[in-house]
Each structure stands twice: as C-alpha cells, then as structure tokens.
Enzyme design. Structure first.
Site, PDB file in Angstrom:
ATOM      1  CE1 TYR A 131      -3.137   2.919   0.600  1.00 10.15           C
ATOM      2  CE2 TYR A 131      -3.738   1.948   2.694  1.00 10.15           C
ATOM      3  CZ  TYR A 131      -3.920   2.909   1.730  1.00 10.15           C
ATOM      4  OH  TYR A 131      -4.895   3.853   1.909  1.00 10.15           O
ATOM      5  CE  LYS A 159      -5.314   1.788  -1.611  1.00 11.63           C
ATOM      6  NZ  LYS A 159      -4.928   3.194  -1.591  1.00 11.63           N
TER       7      LYS A 159
END
Lengths: 297, 297
Positions: A131, A159
């Site tokens: 992330y 991500k």
C-alpha cells in the site's frame, strides 16, 4: 482478488466506540452491488485510529457479512510487532488477503521499509498488497524498492497513488513499474479521480474510496474500463469532477465520503474519530446537492 | 519549567518490551548533570510506538527517579480520546507539565488541530507545551494558529522547529511569533543544530535531543547563551557540526542518538522499535569517532 473494483468502506465510530450495526450495513451494500473485493480497515476505514481489539472485531464482522466476496484487510501499524499480530488476527478471521502501508511517525528509510515487508511477508499465510500512500505515510517508494519488495513471498499486488492525466504518460508510468515486478503481481490505482485513467492505462484494480459508499457508481467506471470502453470510463469519471474537486479542497477523500455516508443516512453523525471531522458547512451543502444531481449510489 | 535546557531521553526498548533499567539509568544521568527539565516520551522517547500502559509505566518511572527536576511528558496520540486518557495518566503520575504534538495519520486541518488543543487544554490540570514538529506530524502551524492556541488555558510554551541561521532573521522569526502569543507563554527551540542560534535569538528554552544522552555538552551551550555569551554558544555548537551533519544524512536525530547511547553502553542494542533501526555501518563508525574526538558527555 486483487483486480477489478476493491471497495473500501468507512469504519463508522464515535468517541464511545465502533458503530457495528452501521458497519454491517455498509458491508451489506457492497455485497448487494457485487464489488470484486472489500478492503476493510484501509485509510478510509481508519485503521490507524483503532485498538488491536477493535481491529480484530471489525475484520471478523466483515468476513462474516461479506458472503463470497473476498475481504482484504489493512494490517499497517507503527511497529513491526503489531503488524505481525494484526496479520495473525486477520488470518484467524478468515480474510482472503491483507494490505499494508509503511505507516510512520519517524519518517522511514528505504531499508527500514524493506525490512518491515520482509518480516511480514515471511510470516504471512495469505497474499499481501503493498500500500503505497505517501500522503499518510510520508514515505515515497521508488520503483526499484517496489521491485525488491515485489519479489518477496506472498506479495500479490501494489496499490499505487494516482497516475498522470495524459493517457500516454499514464500508460508509461504503469509500464515502468511493471518492468520492475514479477508478472503475477497486479497493479491497482488509487486516488479516485485518477481511477478511470489508471484502469485505461492498464491497472488491474481500482482500490476505491467512493466504491465503499457508492459502489454502483464506482462499478460503472470499472466495468467500462475493463470492457475496453476507455472513453465511457473517462466520461463517467469526468461527470464526478465536482466530487474530486471537493476531495482536493477539503484535504482528501475521507472527510467527504464520511459526510456523504452521513447525508445518505448510512451512518450516524459523527462517524469519524476526533480530532477528524467530516465535511461540514458550505462544502457539506455542495456535497448534498452533488449526491442528488449526479445520482450517486 | 519551560525554560533553559529540557533534555529528552530515549525510551530504550526492543521487540520484547521496555528496558526499564536502561531508562532509569538515562534519567539518573540527567539528574546528575542537573538539566532544567526532563522531557520524557517526546519524539526521541518514541511515544508514538508504545501502548497506553507502557506510556503510563514510563512516566511513573521518570517522576520517581527525577528527584526535584520537573518532568514533562509527551501525551500526543492520533485520537483526542487517547490524548485525554494519557493526560490523566500523566497527572496521576505527578508530572509537572505535558507536551503535545498534533500527531496525524490523515493530515489534520487547522480547525481540527485547534479543536484538539481546545479539548485537551480544558481538561488539563498542568501546563502544556505546544509541540510544533512538522517532520513527524505532517502539520505546519501558522503563527496565527499558534496565537489562537496560546490563548487557551494551561498553554505555557511553544516548541518550535529550527530558526534561520542568520542571527537577525532568527531574532525576527522569534519576535514574529511572540507578537502573536501572551507574555507568559515561553518559546523553545528544537532541532539541535539550531539551538545556539535559537537561544541567542531570544528563545527561552532548548528542547534538546542530544541533551537526553549528552547533557553536559548541551548544558554548556545553554549556559553560554543564557549568560549572553552569544559567540561562545555558537562556537560550542559549531564544534558539533559533524554531529548535525550525521543527523541530516541519516533522516534525523533519533537513529543517531540511539546509536550514540548504544556505543556509550548506556542502552543495549537494539534500543529502537522495529522497523526503526539505529545508525549502523559507516555512519556508526563516524559517530563513534566523533564521540571521542568531541568529548561528548
């Protein structure tokens, strides 16, 4: 699991605790809309603000109510030992995957971030999405570091924050990253205003904030892009420009989607932990108008 | 209490817990040196990485071993409700004051930061120092906001990040802030390399990282500046330039002072919570040389 629309619901709470009933309602809405995965306890789910016990409770509720839709849960924390404990809780709850940002108080150095992912991925039993969220973590990944981390066991997705607006530049940004990572690792875009561009540029997934509260609206953009209908995806995203504008005026998406959920009666007010405050005043009035006008759902 | 040298010790810890014996040794060293106050659980004391129970334990140990030296404790947390609980714990332990940074995961907005200080200062029984540390909190205070917060009850000091190198610019920076705040609120400089300049420019206090591990060295600079011996303060600080250089090369002071404490045998290795790592390799060798060469103590 790390492709298509991953919808990130709020975790409604106030100064007394979690609003479990409202959280279950939000999950139910995502199940009804049939999103591709549910990302609980992301930044939008306020993972950083909850105790370990509250986080364990939220992930159990999510898995219990998500039916056959895969649940991915954020396990970020300031300390490596807490991340490891959260990973165990998540696995015990039956999640399909986890998501981890290199959360920081002291800005982390690249070798510390690598050490964190190394320790966590070696302990994991489920796949992990890296992330990359410099706005909240203060850490900027290089593509080289992404490449090193993507080689670790159990890493299944990255991500990324927004992509350039120009479609050619967006595609080359995604390709630059792909050149550094194994084929089995997917790339997902975040920053909702960039989603259509990111999907059109070859991202496999959209890690979506509005997907958590307006899943039908987010799915329409996702399905258009997935069908290769790039223009329609852009048109649907451009329609929402006044919403993206509110995000940038009011310090990001969280305060805006929290207000949207309150305005829709999906959660009570307040639903964010103090000192955070949902959008109020003039911005909230504009948002109320937009929800009707744009028929967000 | 919010003037002179405020020394900020490390909170030695590893993956198993706190090293209480080492912490008590660090406090004892500050008592022997006779610093003006002890700032426990500051950023250097890794407040953000500990549980509420660990923080309560650390503050009790500090008060117990500080003798007549005032203890100030960091009560920052992501949630307002946790800050309020930490303030109660600190008061119950008998601290003389508290220190609070607007810690964030989601970047805070000015009205949220004001709301946080408003809630906390109204509940407090002891004076508070506003901790302005944009490097770790991601929040940049305007002088106008400092002025509004400084009017709140129990606000007694503001800890500012570095001042400009030019003495005239440094003085005007401090005066600009003073023009916004009540007379009884002191101003303290942080960022050790700026301390001599800040004190010479009229800051009342130095909130000091090296003061926590080398209190004698930090006191010499402080006392020179307090005596109006501006040149001597600058000379003593300039001597330490290779140390300030290590701070800037290795992402701040924490990893360097942690390594310094390890090299001096004051704490065991590791003393920082993973993923943070004390300075290693070539930097650590340079640091070892500097401690001897500069006779840091």
């Amino acid at each position: 699991m790390f492709s298509g629309l991953s919808a990130f619901p709020l975790t409604p709470m106030n100064e007394s605790g979690l609003d479990e009933a409202a959280f279950v309602r939000l999950i139910g809405r995502l199940v009804t809309a049939n999103v591709d995965s549910i990302g609980v306890l992301g930044s939008t789910g306020n993972y950083a603000y909850l105790t370990m016990a509250e986080r364990a409770r939220v992930v159990r509720l999510a898995v219990e109510h998500a039916g056959i839709i895969p649940v991915v849960v954020g396990i970020g924390a300031l300390r490596t030992c807490d991340v490891l404990a959260l990973a165990e809780d998540a696995e015990a709850a039956g999640v399909s995957g986890v998501l981890m940002a290199p959360m920081s108080y002291q800005k982390l150095r690249p070798e510390e971030v690598f050490g964190l992912y190394e320790a966590v991925t070696h302990a994991l039993l489920v796949p992990l999405c890296v992330y990359d969220n410099p706005g909240t973590t203060q850490f900027v990944f290089s593509d080289e570091l992404h490449g090193k981390i993507a080689q670790l066991p159990n890493v299944a997705s990255i991500k990324i924050p927004g992509v350039p607006e120009d479609p050619v530049a967006a595609r080359s940004r995604v390709e630059r990253l792909r050149a550094q990572i194994p084929l089995h690792v997917t790339v997902g875009v975040s920053g909702d205003g960039y989603a259509a561009n990111g999907l059109n540029a070859g991202c496999d997934a959209w890690y979506s904030v509005i997907g958590g509260v307006f899943p039908v609206t987010a799915l329409a953009i996702t399905r258009a892009a997935q069908a290769g209908n790039t223009k329609e995806a852009i048109r649907l995203s451009e329609r929402l420009k006044p919403l993206w504008q509110l995000f940038s005026e009011y310090g990001g998406s969280l305060r805006v989607v929290a207000a949207a959920a309150e305005l829709q009666g999906l959660v009570e007010h307040p639903c964010l932990p103090l000192p955070l405050k949902a959008l109020g005043g003039e911005g909230r009035r504009r948002l109320g108008g937009l929800i009707d006008e744009l028929d967000l759902s």
